[in-house]
Design a protein around this motif. Structure first.
Motif, PDB file in Angstrom:
ATOM      1  N   HIS A  47       0.830  -1.197   0.000  1.00 10.69           N
ATOM      2  CA  HIS A  47       0.000   0.000   0.000  1.00 10.69           C
ATOM      3  C   HIS A  47       0.870   1.255   0.000  1.00 10.69           C
ATOM      4  O   HIS A  47       2.084   1.185   0.205  1.00 10.69           O
ATOM      5  CB  HIS A  47      -0.912   0.007   1.235  1.00 10.69           C
ATOM      6  N   HIS A  48       0.243   2.399  -0.227  1.00 10.59           N
ATOM      7  CA  HIS A  48       0.918   3.691  -0.135  1.00 10.59           C
ATOM      8  C   HIS A  48       1.005   4.086   1.338  1.00 10.59           C
ATOM      9  O   HIS A  48       0.000   4.140   2.040  1.00 10.59           O
ATOM     10  CB  HIS A  48       0.149   4.741  -0.927  1.00 10.59           C
ATOM     11  N   HIS A  49       2.223   4.341   1.809  1.00  6.57           N
ATOM     12  CA  HIS A  49       2.441   4.641   3.221  1.00  6.57           C
ATOM     13  C   HIS A  49       2.191   6.111   3.509  1.00  6.57           C
ATOM     14  O   HIS A  49       2.711   6.996   2.807  1.00  6.57           O
ATOM     15  CB  HIS A  49       3.875   4.289   3.628  1.00  6.57           C
ATOM     16  N   THR A  50       1.432   6.374   4.544  1.00 12.07           N
ATOM     17  CA  THR A  50       1.233   7.728   5.047  1.00 12.07           C
ATOM     18  C   THR A  50       1.352   7.715   6.565  1.00 12.07           C
ATOM     19  O   THR A  50       1.176   6.669   7.202  1.00 12.07           O
ATOM     20  CB  THR A  50      -0.154   8.288   4.660  1.00 12.07           C
ATOM     21  N   THR A  51       1.682   8.862   7.130  1.00 17.49           N
ATOM     22  CA  THR A  51       1.688   9.020   8.582  1.00 17.49           C
ATOM     23  C   THR A  51       0.800  10.199   8.944  1.00 17.49           C
ATOM     24  O   THR A  51       0.695  11.157   8.185  1.00 17.49           O
ATOM     25  CB  THR A  51       3.113   9.251   9.129  1.00 17.49           C
ATOM     26  N   ASP A  52       0.177  10.121  10.099  1.00 20.95           N
ATOM     27  CA  ASP A  52      -0.726  11.166  10.534  1.00 20.95           C
ATOM     28  C   ASP A  52       0.039  12.467  10.772  1.00 20.95           C
ATOM     29  O   ASP A  52       1.024  12.490  11.521  1.00 20.95           O
ATOM     30  CB  ASP A  52      -1.436  10.721  11.815  1.00 20.95           C
ATOM     31  N   ALA A  53      -0.411  13.551  10.123  1.00 28.24           N
ATOM     32  CA  ALA A  53       0.306  14.821  10.225  1.00 28.24           C
ATOM     33  C   ALA A  53       0.356  15.334  11.653  1.00 28.24           C
ATOM     34  O   ALA A  53       1.396  15.809  12.124  1.00 28.24           O
ATOM     35  CB  ALA A  53      -0.344  15.850   9.303  1.00 28.24           C
ATOM     36  N   ALA A  54      -0.760  15.243  12.369  1.00 32.54           N
ATOM     37  CA  ALA A  54      -0.805  15.760  13.735  1.00 32.54           C
ATOM     38  C   ALA A  54       0.101  14.951  14.661  1.00 32.54           C
ATOM     39  O   ALA A  54       0.823  15.517  15.498  1.00 32.54           O
ATOM     40  CB  ALA A  54      -2.243  15.747  14.249  1.00 32.54           C
ATOM     41  N   ALA A  55       0.085  13.626  14.510  1.00 36.07           N
ATOM     42  CA  ALA A  55       0.929  12.782  15.355  1.00 36.07           C
ATOM     43  C   ALA A  55       2.406  13.029  15.067  1.00 36.07           C
ATOM     44  O   ALA A  55       3.230  13.093  15.988  1.00 36.07           O
ATOM     45  CB  ALA A  55       0.578  11.314  15.137  1.00 36.07           C
ATOM     46  N   SER A  56       2.742  13.170  13.808  1.00 37.05           N
ATOM     47  CA  SER A  56       4.131  13.427  13.440  1.00 37.05           C
ATOM     48  C   SER A  56       4.581  14.795  13.947  1.00 37.05           C
ATOM     49  O   SER A  56       5.710  14.958  14.440  1.00 37.05           O
ATOM     50  CB  SER A  56       4.279  13.332  11.923  1.00 37.05           C
ATOM     51  N   ALA A  57       3.704  15.787  13.853  1.00 40.19           N
ATOM     52  CA  ALA A  57       4.027  17.123  14.360  1.00 40.19           C
ATOM     53  C   ALA A  57       4.212  17.101  15.870  1.00 40.19           C
ATOM     54  O   ALA A  57       5.080  17.805  16.415  1.00 40.19           O
ATOM     55  CB  ALA A  57       2.927  18.106  13.973  1.00 40.19           C
ATOM     56  N   HIS A  58       3.415  16.289  16.564  1.00 36.14           N
ATOM     57  CA  HIS A  58       3.570  16.176  18.022  1.00 36.14           C
ATOM     58  C   HIS A  58       4.945  15.613  18.377  1.00 36.14           C
ATOM     59  O   HIS A  58       5.604  16.093  19.314  1.00 36.14           O
ATOM     60  CB  HIS A  58       2.466  15.277  18.585  1.00 36.14           C
ATOM     61  N   GLU A  59       5.393  14.585  17.655  1.00 35.01           N
ATOM     62  CA  GLU A  59       6.721  14.025  17.908  1.00 35.01           C
ATOM     63  C   GLU A  59       7.814  15.047  17.638  1.00 35.01           C
ATOM     64  O   GLU A  59       8.809  15.141  18.363  1.00 35.01           O
ATOM     65  CB  GLU A  59       6.940  12.783  17.056  1.00 35.01           C
ATOM     66  N   LEU A  60       7.641  15.834  16.560  1.00 37.54           N
ATOM     67  CA  LEU A  60       8.607  16.888  16.258  1.00 37.54           C
ATOM     68  C   LEU A  60       8.652  17.909  17.389  1.00 37.54           C
ATOM     69  O   LEU A  60       9.737  18.355  17.792  1.00 37.54           O
ATOM     70  CB  LEU A  60       8.238  17.567  14.938  1.00 37.54           C
ATOM     71  N   ASP A  61       7.488  18.268  17.926  1.00 34.61           N
ATOM     72  CA  ASP A  61       7.432  19.221  19.034  1.00 34.61           C
ATOM     73  C   ASP A  61       8.143  18.665  20.262  1.00 34.61           C
ATOM     74  O   ASP A  61       8.900  19.378  20.944  1.00 34.61           O
ATOM     75  CB  ASP A  61       5.967  19.537  19.351  1.00 34.61           C
ATOM     76  N   THR A  62       7.932  17.396  20.557  1.00 34.29           N
ATOM     77  CA  THR A  62       8.602  16.761  21.693  1.00 34.29           C
ATOM     78  C   THR A  62      10.111  16.812  21.526  1.00 34.29           C
ATOM     79  O   THR A  62      10.853  17.113  22.472  1.00 34.29           O
ATOM     80  CB  THR A  62       8.132  15.297  21.826  1.00 34.29           C
ATOM     81  N   LEU A  63      10.566  16.534  20.328  1.00 35.92           N
ATOM     82  CA  LEU A  63      12.002  16.529  20.049  1.00 35.92           C
ATOM     83  C   LEU A  63      12.596  17.930  20.226  1.00 35.92           C
ATOM     84  O   LEU A  63      13.636  18.108  20.873  1.00 35.92           O
ATOM     85  CB  LEU A  63      12.200  16.006  18.628  1.00 35.92           C
ATOM     86  N   SER A 107       1.150  -2.135 -13.251  1.00 33.43           N
ATOM     87  CA  SER A 107      -0.243  -2.222 -12.829  1.00 33.43           C
ATOM     88  C   SER A 107      -0.365  -2.792 -11.421  1.00 33.43           C
ATOM     89  O   SER A 107      -1.401  -2.643 -10.774  1.00 33.43           O
ATOM     90  CB  SER A 107      -1.059  -3.076 -13.812  1.00 33.43           C
ATOM     91  N   ARG A 108       0.680  -3.419 -10.934  1.00 31.09           N
ATOM     92  CA  ARG A 108       0.702  -3.861  -9.542  1.00 31.09           C
ATOM     93  C   ARG A 108       0.658  -2.618  -8.644  1.00 31.09           C
ATOM     94  O   ARG A 108       1.344  -1.634  -8.904  1.00 31.09           O
ATOM     95  CB  ARG A 108       1.967  -4.685  -9.269  1.00 31.09           C
ATOM     96  N   ALA A 109      -0.133  -2.645  -7.583  1.00 32.32           N
ATOM     97  CA  ALA A 109      -0.261  -1.498  -6.671  1.00 32.32           C
ATOM     98  C   ALA A 109       1.103  -1.141  -6.061  1.00 32.32           C
ATOM     99  O   ALA A 109       2.009  -1.966  -6.037  1.00 32.32           O
ATOM    100  CB  ALA A 109      -1.253  -1.859  -5.561  1.00 32.32           C
ATOM    101  N   PRO A 110       1.258   0.095  -5.523  1.00 35.89           N
ATOM    102  CA  PRO A 110       0.213   1.099  -5.366  1.00 35.89           C
ATOM    103  C   PRO A 110       0.247   2.235  -6.405  1.00 35.89           C
ATOM    104  O   PRO A 110      -0.772   2.815  -6.714  1.00 35.89           O
ATOM    105  CB  PRO A 110       0.498   1.663  -3.981  1.00 35.89           C
ATOM    106  N   GLN A 111       1.400   2.596  -6.932  1.00 34.45           N
ATOM    107  CA  GLN A 111       1.545   3.847  -7.692  1.00 34.45           C
ATOM    108  C   GLN A 111       0.816   3.788  -9.035  1.00 34.45           C
ATOM    109  O   GLN A 111       0.945   2.810  -9.779  1.00 34.45           O
ATOM    110  CB  GLN A 111       3.028   4.134  -7.917  1.00 34.45           C
ATOM    111  N   ARG A 112       0.103   4.880  -9.355  1.00 33.02           N
ATOM    112  CA  ARG A 112      -0.631   4.909 -10.620  1.00 33.02           C
ATOM    113  C   ARG A 112      -0.203   6.050 -11.534  1.00 33.02           C
ATOM    114  O   ARG A 112      -0.495   6.024 -12.733  1.00 33.02           O
ATOM    115  CB  ARG A 112      -2.138   5.014 -10.351  1.00 33.02           C
ATOM    116  N   THR A 113       0.415   7.093 -11.001  1.00 37.46           N
ATOM    117  CA  THR A 113       0.852   8.210 -11.847  1.00 37.46           C
ATOM    118  C   THR A 113       2.371   8.304 -11.863  1.00 37.46           C
ATOM    119  O   THR A 113       3.038   7.969 -10.893  1.00 37.46           O
ATOM    120  CB  THR A 113       0.283   9.551 -11.355  1.00 37.46           C
ATOM    121  N   LEU A 114       2.889   8.794 -12.975  1.00 37.64           N
ATOM    122  CA  LEU A 114       4.297   9.160 -13.079  1.00 37.64           C
ATOM    123  C   LEU A 114       4.399  10.678 -13.106  1.00 37.64           C
ATOM    124  O   LEU A 114       3.647  11.353 -13.823  1.00 37.64           O
ATOM    125  CB  LEU A 114       4.924   8.575 -14.343  1.00 37.64           C
TER     126      LEU A 114
END
Length: 583
Positions: free
Chosen positions: A245-261, A537-544
């Motif tokens: 699948h296409h990997h994503t991370t939650d923006a708010a959760a990632s921003a919280h970790e950045l703030d902690t750091l 045609s195998r997932a995930p990427q469809r555009t170049l």
């Protein structure tokens, strides 16, 4: 001139404590005419530093060569960083991982018998040449000579691989002798054994992680008791692989970790700030028991997407950074749709008709790898020099995908990731096998393995030993494009292996375009001679992703290598389509 040092608690710039707020942006994954735009967006995010790897194999496709043209113009890139008023961190490896083919290590190293990532004379001699070439660009651009470079990294997450301290000392010595005077760092995941194995007492340790920031900074501090804490790879996203699948991370959760750091006083390098694209045949692969090639897009779910546009994560990170530094005004234009239109594939030439344009065939009395022929990416056509009988073709291993033909009729597709290495030949005749290197392993013990067909090969009980092998020369497709432009007209679905051609005008040549490959099976695309990369045609990427600088208003050439089948239409869509997520 300025001084940049590692103090008892902080990085010091001319004696003043500073914090590094960096983002990873690989010059070799972006069209050079777009470097300035990406750097501007990074600065406006609130960053003061840009980090980049250097891919040895891209700069040195052959021993004794060090290319700096076009997308490999590292000097131009560092000058663009300096023009933004930013610092630079350089990571020359020699091993970089980076989801880049071979982890950046040149294929010719292994044919020369080098034992990589340890203290071995052949390997170190090659590194000396490489470091000297790199230093010729980087050394004059160090901060103590008026340039932007403030840190240089030694190796890359070495503690996960080995513990050869003599090797690390040799790298330090070679860097210093080549003219690198900046502080040197190492990076490892914050596991005690990795941090101890992957560094030296005289090198400043940094960490790589994307979550549990407080805990991991504490572990890093145990092993780096003095100096600034730094997460030199803050993983704000992840890469994608074919079939997943296409990997994503939650923006708010990632921003919280950045703030902690940042609240802990640490410095940071966002990995990535803008990922870019694995143009051409540059994607790597992982093999942890199963071979899994990486897709063409390196979007990485970064704050700037593959096309360099701010995402929700950009704005979340910018708000966090504004608590710790002054952030400039944002000049990025509003996000708009790319041009959407279609054009027909008009002409097609079977692979068999253009072989003379793709380089010579090399005869062998054994089954060679493509590495033996000095080719380290792309495709090779294997041809048995003697007709074979009907039966089962059995090859010891396929690296990485093979299309099998008898009398140029397709009979099977063999895939490494499925463990397929046998094909039924329903009748005898001329045997040909088109082999695709889908990306060299970039992490783990299988780095450096040769590509192609791995022998022995048999049909039934009979060994097939006489072969002609033609690595397909696709670095410059000018003559090939001209030939296919004048080939036979397309009549319905394009059947591969073949090259198809289209010409299109665009209503907006200054805009990036997104080529939708949903109607195509597997292959490679060039636009005006620039290789966009692979589609499948195998997932995930469809555009170049089509960078605007490669386009012109009228008469754009598209060349498509169709390996199986393709609908006879070129389709451009409004936005990236990188595939389904886990949700």
């Amino acid at each position: 001139m300025s001084r940049f040092e590692i103090g008892e608690q902080d990085f010091l710039h001319d004696g003043t404590p500073v914090r590094i707020l960096s983002g990873a942006l690989h010059y070799f994954r972006h069209h050079p005419d777009q470097w300035r735009d990406r750097l501007t967006r990074a600065r406006e995010l609130g960053l003061n530093t840009i980090e980049t790897y250097i891919p040895w194999n891209a700069h040195s496709p052959a021993r004794g060569e060090f290319r700096t043209d076009g997308i490999l113009d590292l000097g131009r890139f560092l000058d663009e960083v300096a023009a933004q008023g930013m610092w630079a961190i350089v990571r020359p490896g020699p091993y970089i991982c980076a989801e880049w083919t071979g982890g950046g290590l040149p294929g010719w190293l292994f044919t020369a018998g080098a034992a990589v990532r340890r203290h071995e004379p052949t390997y170190l001699a090659a590194i000396q040449d490489y470091y000297e070439a790199v230093a010729g660009i980087v050394a004059p651009r160090q901060v103590d000579r008026g340039g932007p470079v403030v840190l240089v990294q030694v190796e890359n997450e070495y503690g996960a691989y080995g513990d050869d301290k003599d090797y690390l000392r040799a790298l330090v010595k070679l860097l210093r002798e080549s003219g690198i005077t900046t502080p040197l760092t190492t990076i490892d995941q914050p596991e005690p054994w990795m941090l101890e194995n992957g560094s030296l007492p005289e090198l400043h340790k940094t960490g790589s992680f994307g979550s549990r920031a407080a805990e991991r900074l504490a572990t890093l501090r145990e092993h780096q008791p003095t100096g600034p804490l730094m997460c030199a790879e803050f993983w704000d996203g992840w890469f994608d692989s074919w079939g997943l699948h296409h990997h994503t991370t939650d923006a708010a959760a990632s921003a919280h970790e950045l703030d902690t750091l940042l609240a802990a006083g640490a410095s940071v390098n966002l990995y990535m700030v803008c990922g870019g694209t694995n143009f051409g045949f540059t994607n790597g692969a992982n093999d942890k028991g199963t071979y899994v090639p990486i897709v063409t897009s390196y979007d990485y779910d970064a704050p700037l997407d593959e096309a360099g546009r701010p995402t929700a994560k950009y704005w979340a990170f910018r708000e966090v950074l504004s608590r710790y530094t002054d952030v400039p005004a944002v000049t990025a234009p509003p996000r708009t749709d790319a041009p959407a239109f279609t054009a027909p594939l008009t002409t097609v030439a079977p692979l068999w008709d253009v072989l003379d344009l793709l380089g010579p065939e090399h005869p062998h009395d054994h089954l060679p790898t493509v590495d033996e022929l000095g080719r380290f990416d792309g495709f090779a056509l294997y041809r048995a020099l003697d007709d074979v009988a009907p039966g089962v073709l059995d090859v010891a291993e396929v690296r990485d995908r093979a299309q099998v033909f008898v009398d140029r009729a397709p009979v099977a597709v063999l895939s490494r990731d499925l463990g397929e290495h046998r094909a039924v030949l329903p009748h005898g005749g001329a045997l040909e096998v088109l082999v695709e290197d889908q990306g060299r392993v970039n992490y783990g013990p299988r780095i450096g393995e040769p590509k192609g067909l791995i022998g022995p090969a048999r049909v039934g009980a009979e060994a097939v030993t006489r072969w002609g092998v033609r690595p397909l020369a696709l670095d410059d497709v000018t003559a090939l494009t001209a030939h296919v432009r004048d080939a036979a007209p397309v009549d319905g679905v394009v059947a591969g292996p073949a090259f198809a051609h289209a010409t299109f005008d665009t209503p907006d040549p200054d805009a990036d375009h997104f080529l939708d490959t949903a109607g195509w099976g597997k292959g490679v695309v060039w636009v005006n001679g620039f290789c966009l990369g692979r589609f499948w045609s195998r997932a995930p990427q469809r555009t170049l992703y089509v960078p605007a600088p490669v386009l012109r208003a009228q008469g754009n050439d598209i060349l498509v290598l169709v390996l199986d089948t393709a609908a006879p239409t070129v389709t451009f869509v409004e936005d990236l389509a990188l595939g389904h997520t886990e949700e």
